[in-house]
Design a protein around this motif. Structure first.
Motif, short mmCIF file in Angstrom:
data_model
loop_
_atom_site.label_atom_id
_atom_site.label_comp_id
_atom_site.label_asym_id
_atom_site.label_seq_id
_atom_site.Cartn_x
_atom_site.Cartn_y
_atom_site.Cartn_z
N ARG A 129 0.84 -1.21 0.00
CA ARG A 129 0.00 0.00 0.00
C ARG A 129 0.87 1.25 0.00
O ARG A 129 0.56 2.22 -0.68
N ALA A 130 1.97 1.20 0.75
CA ALA A 130 2.89 2.34 0.74
C ALA A 130 3.45 2.54 -0.67
O ALA A 130 3.51 3.67 -1.17
N GLY A 131 3.83 1.43 -1.31
CA GLY A 131 4.33 1.51 -2.68
C GLY A 131 3.29 2.07 -3.64
O GLY A 131 3.59 2.88 -4.51
N LEU A 132 2.03 1.65 -3.44
CA LEU A 132 0.96 2.13 -4.31
C LEU A 132 0.76 3.63 -4.14
O LEU A 132 0.63 4.37 -5.12
N SER A 133 0.76 4.10 -2.88
CA SER A 133 0.50 5.55 -2.75
C SER A 133 1.72 6.34 -3.19
O SER A 133 1.56 7.46 -3.70
N ALA A 134 2.92 5.76 -3.07
CA ALA A 134 4.08 6.47 -3.60
C ALA A 134 4.01 6.59 -5.11
O ALA A 134 4.59 7.50 -5.70
N ARG A 135 3.31 5.69 -5.78
CA ARG A 135 3.29 5.66 -7.24
C ARG A 135 1.91 5.95 -7.81
O ARG A 135 1.65 5.63 -8.96
N GLN A 136 1.00 6.57 -7.03
CA GLN A 136 -0.37 6.67 -7.54
C GLN A 136 -0.47 7.53 -8.79
O GLN A 136 -1.28 7.23 -9.68
N ASP A 137 0.36 8.57 -8.90
CA ASP A 137 0.30 9.40 -10.11
C ASP A 137 0.73 8.59 -11.33
O ASP A 137 0.08 8.63 -12.37
N VAL A 138 1.83 7.86 -11.17
CA VAL A 138 2.34 7.06 -12.28
C VAL A 138 1.33 5.97 -12.66
O VAL A 138 1.09 5.72 -13.85
N ILE A 139 0.72 5.35 -11.64
CA ILE A 139 -0.27 4.31 -11.93
C ILE A 139 -1.45 4.90 -12.69
O ILE A 139 -1.95 4.31 -13.65
N ALA A 140 -1.88 6.10 -12.29
CA ALA A 140 -3.00 6.75 -12.98
C ALA A 140 -2.63 7.01 -14.45
O ALA A 140 -3.46 6.82 -15.34
N ILE A 141 -1.38 7.41 -14.69
CA ILE A 141 -0.96 7.66 -16.08
C ILE A 141 -0.99 6.35 -16.88
O ILE A 141 -1.54 6.29 -17.97
N LEU A 142 -0.40 5.30 -16.31
CA LEU A 142 -0.40 4.01 -17.02
C LEU A 142 -1.83 3.55 -17.28
O LEU A 142 -2.14 3.06 -18.37
N HIS A 143 -2.69 3.73 -16.29
CA HIS A 143 -4.10 3.35 -16.45
C HIS A 143 -4.72 4.12 -17.61
O HIS A 143 -5.39 3.54 -18.46
N ASP A 144 -4.48 5.45 -17.65
CA ASP A 144 -5.08 6.26 -18.71
C ASP A 144 -4.50 5.93 -20.08
O ASP A 144 -5.12 6.17 -21.10
N LEU A 145 -3.28 5.38 -20.11
CA LEU A 145 -2.68 5.00 -21.40
C LEU A 145 -3.15 3.61 -21.82
O LEU A 145 -2.72 3.10 -22.85
N GLY A 146 -3.99 2.96 -21.01
CA GLY A 146 -4.56 1.70 -21.43
C GLY A 146 -3.97 0.46 -20.76
O GLY A 146 -4.20 -0.65 -21.23
N ALA A 147 -3.22 0.66 -19.67
CA ALA A 147 -2.72 -0.52 -18.96
C ALA A 147 -3.88 -1.18 -18.21
O ALA A 147 -4.73 -0.49 -17.65
N THR A 148 -3.93 -2.51 -18.22
CA THR A 148 -4.99 -3.20 -17.49
C THR A 148 -4.59 -3.36 -16.04
O THR A 148 -3.41 -3.26 -15.68
N ASP A 149 -5.58 -3.60 -15.20
CA ASP A 149 -5.31 -3.87 -13.78
C ASP A 149 -4.34 -5.04 -13.65
O ASP A 149 -3.45 -5.04 -12.82
N GLY A 150 -4.57 -6.05 -14.51
CA GLY A 150 -3.75 -7.25 -14.45
C GLY A 150 -2.28 -6.94 -14.69
O GLY A 150 -1.41 -7.47 -14.01
N GLU A 151 -2.00 -6.06 -15.68
CA GLU A 151 -0.60 -5.74 -15.99
C GLU A 151 0.06 -4.98 -14.85
O GLU A 151 1.22 -5.25 -14.48
N ILE A 152 -0.67 -4.03 -14.27
CA ILE A 152 -0.10 -3.26 -13.16
C ILE A 152 0.11 -4.17 -11.95
O ILE A 152 1.17 -4.16 -11.32
N ALA A 153 -0.90 -5.00 -11.66
CA ALA A 153 -0.77 -5.92 -10.52
C ALA A 153 0.38 -6.90 -10.75
O ALA A 153 1.12 -7.24 -9.82
N HIS A 154 0.53 -7.33 -12.01
CA HIS A 154 1.59 -8.28 -12.35
C HIS A 154 2.96 -7.69 -12.05
O HIS A 154 3.84 -8.37 -11.52
#
Ligand SMILES: Nc1ncnc2c1ncn2[C@@H]1O[C@H](COP(=O)(O)OP(=O)(O)OP(=O)(O)O)[C@@H](O)[C@H]1O
Ligand SMILES: [Mg+2]
Lengths: 308, 238
Positions: free
Chosen positions: A199-224
């Motif tokens: 969870r700490a890692g997720l909140s440290a990277r939430q902006d980056v995750i949002a960008i990847l999500h908006d570029l079409g990354a699936t939940d599965g790829e990010i979780a992987h």
């Protein structure tokens, strides 16, 4: 600046692109967001504790099995001869004892087998009659019980060390159960700590995750990506934990061996390597990694549900 | 292959039906009246292959409208249909594939600060699972197209605002999207660079991509006349 200085700078500059190429494959920057300290440390502690607990459990089980073999009865009563009437009378008197669940003459074949190492094959030898008694619960005061048996069966010799063996077996079983509960607690605790770390890692990277999500990354790829990094860190920690636990485990095993009557050892090769539960030990790092992987998958996928 | 060539999509590219958007009030907000409609009663459609301006004063809701088109935001009311998919009826797991066919130049670029210009442009290709060898040529071509080949290994913080904007454009275009959404793509650029970016976007349009460019600069629109969606206070003026 000297020539060497220039050389160093230009060499550093020429290596930069290589470093950055590597980072392209880590777009989430997980090497920083999930640094290689917390998770391996947790995995190490988890494996160390689980290994010691499992080692203790296996040792206790081996001891319990071994002791049970030697002492089938809690109390044995020896009569001077095999006179049937006398045996029947003694059994009748013994059945009056409190908490007795079973009283029977020892099987002749088993007695012969037990005595063979001492006496050899001498069927002609007159054997004493041995009565085996079982109690539940075990008598609190074996000595008092022995005196009472002698008073109801005159001329009997009473052996109560089986009571102690049975107690040790019960203790060993308890140790085993406690160890397994400890392993479960350690696992739960580790899952909690790993979840917090992720969870700490997720909140440290939430902006980056949002960008990847908006570029079409699936939940599965990010979780992987998260789960892969977590599993790697967990395996490394678990292997270190296993290595740290081995000396203690070997000491456990050696101790159990000496309780079973083996000689203490002085050389590495003589250590009781074979006495260790290897399949379990080797499965531990795999299990720890799988646990970290699954925890990461669940945590990350749950977190990603907040995005559209 | 030239960018945009694969993005051809025949028919309706975007359709909004009675769309309204209201952002959730911030957590812990005690005032229930907070959270005005940012967009309301939007009805329009964009044919495939069209070029549209999206204009309106600051705060009119241009970026919010683009977020809806880009599937980064679900509407509060109404239907958003993009690339033939009615998003309210689509499963959440169908959206990533759709997003990969939409290129976006964000108003604030949203480049990944720890990745080089090259890796930022390569990101959509890597997300789509392209092989490293295959994507190298595409990314290099993109870098050349926006004139930043020498800066391939620079990190975004080492680039000027205009250079970052061009990297953002290259990242939006590298997948040859069917729909290209650009939010103030000339906001950080001087006149020469603005003209250059506009001609890049029009080149995409000529190659068949549907393009929407949001700006509050009327002079830009009059310099490049074209059909426009005009937003004022979250509503469309026709
Ligand atoms: N994430 C958000 N949460 C809450 N309110 C928001 C959010 N994003 C935008 N808004 C509000 O929605 C309104 C429209 O914002 P938007 O960014 O769409 O305007 P814009 O037309 O793009 O403005 P600009 O030209 O300045 O970029 C603004 O009043 C803004 O405060
Ligand atoms: Mg905006």
């Amino acid at each position: 600046m000297s020539e060497t200085g220039k050389f160093t700078v230009s060499r550093w500059a020429s290596r930069r692109p290589v470093l950055r190429r590597g980072r392209g494959r880590d777009p989430l920057g997980l090497r920083q967001a999930l640094p290689g300290v917390l998770l391996p440390a947790v995995a190490l502690a988890m494996t160390l504790l689980a290994t010691l607990a499992l080692g203790g459990a296996f040792g206790a089980r081996a001891l319990a099995l071994r002791w049970q073999e030697g002492a089938a009865a809690a109390v044995t009563v020896q009569l001077p001869d095999m006179d049937q009437a006398r045996v029947a009378r003694a059994l009748a008197a013994l059945r009056e004892l409190p908490d007795l669940v079973d009283a029977r003459p020892m099987d002749q074949a088993r007695m012969a087998a037990l005595l063979r190492p001492w006496l050899g094959e001498i069927p002609a030898l007159p054997l004493p009659a041995i009565l085996e008694l079982r109690f539940d619960p075990l008598p609190d005061n074996p000595e008092a019980l022995a005196l009472r048996i002698i008073s109801v069966v005159p001329g009997a010799a009473v052996e109560t060390q089986g009571v102690w063996v049975a107690r040790m077996v019960a203790l060993a079983t308890k140790v085993q159960q406690t160890a397994l509960v400890a392993v479960l607690l350690v696992l739960l605790l580790a899952v909690a700590v790993v979840t917090v770390g992720i969870r700490a890692g997720l909140s440290a990277r939430q902006d980056v995750i949002a960008i990847l999500h908006d570029l079409g990354a699936t939940d599965g790829e990010i979780a992987h990506r998260f789960a892969g990094r977590v599993a790697l860190l967990c395996v490394l920690g678990a292997l270190a934990g296993l290595a740290l636990a081995l000396p203690t485990l070997l000491a456990f095993s050696g101790l159990a061996g000496s309780l079973m009557g083996r000689m203490p050892v002085s050389r590495l090769a003589e250590l009781p390597w074979r006495g260790l539960p290897w399949p379990f030990l080797l499965a531990l790092p795999v299990a720890v990694a799988a646990l970290g992987w699954a925890t990461a998958q669940l945590t990350v996928r749950g977190w990603l549900k907040r995005l559209p | 292959m030239a960018p945009g060539a694969a993005g051809l999509y025949v028919g309706r590219m975007v359709r909004f039906t009675s769309v309204g958007l209201r952002y959730a009030p911030p957590a812990g907000s005690s005032d229930p009246g907070v959270g005005q409609d940012v967009l309301s009663n939007l009805d329009f459609h964009l044919p495939a292959g069209s070029f549209h301006w999206l204009t309106g004063p600051s705060g009119a809701g241009k970026s919010s409208l683009l977020r809806l088109m880009q599937l980064a935001q679900r509407p509060t009311r109404g239907e958003v249909e993009v690339l033939g998919v009615v998003t309210s009826r689509a499963r959440r797991s169908e959206l990533p594939a759709l997003r990969r066919r939409i290129g976006v130049v964000f108003q604030d670029f949203r480049l990944l600060p720890h990745l080089s210009a090259f890796d930022n442009i390569a990101l959509p290709l890597r997300i789509a699972g392209r092989a490293e060898l295959a994507l190298r040529a595409d990314v290099t071509e993109m870098l050349r197209w926006v004139g930043l080949e020498p800066k391939a290994e620079s990190l975004p913080p080492e680039l000027s605002g205009g250079e970052q904007q061009r990297i953002a454009i290259a990242r939006a275009v590298v997948m040859r999207p069917a729909l290209l959404l650009a939010d103030e793509p000339t906001g950080n650029l001087d006149a020469v660079q603005s003209r250059r970016v506009l001609s890049l976007l029009q080149e995409m349009h000529r190659m068949g991509t549907t393009v929407v460019v949001a700006t509050h600069s009327d002079s830009l629109v009059s310099a490049y006349p074209g059909p426009a969606l005009r937003l004022a206070d979250g509503r469309l003026e026709r």
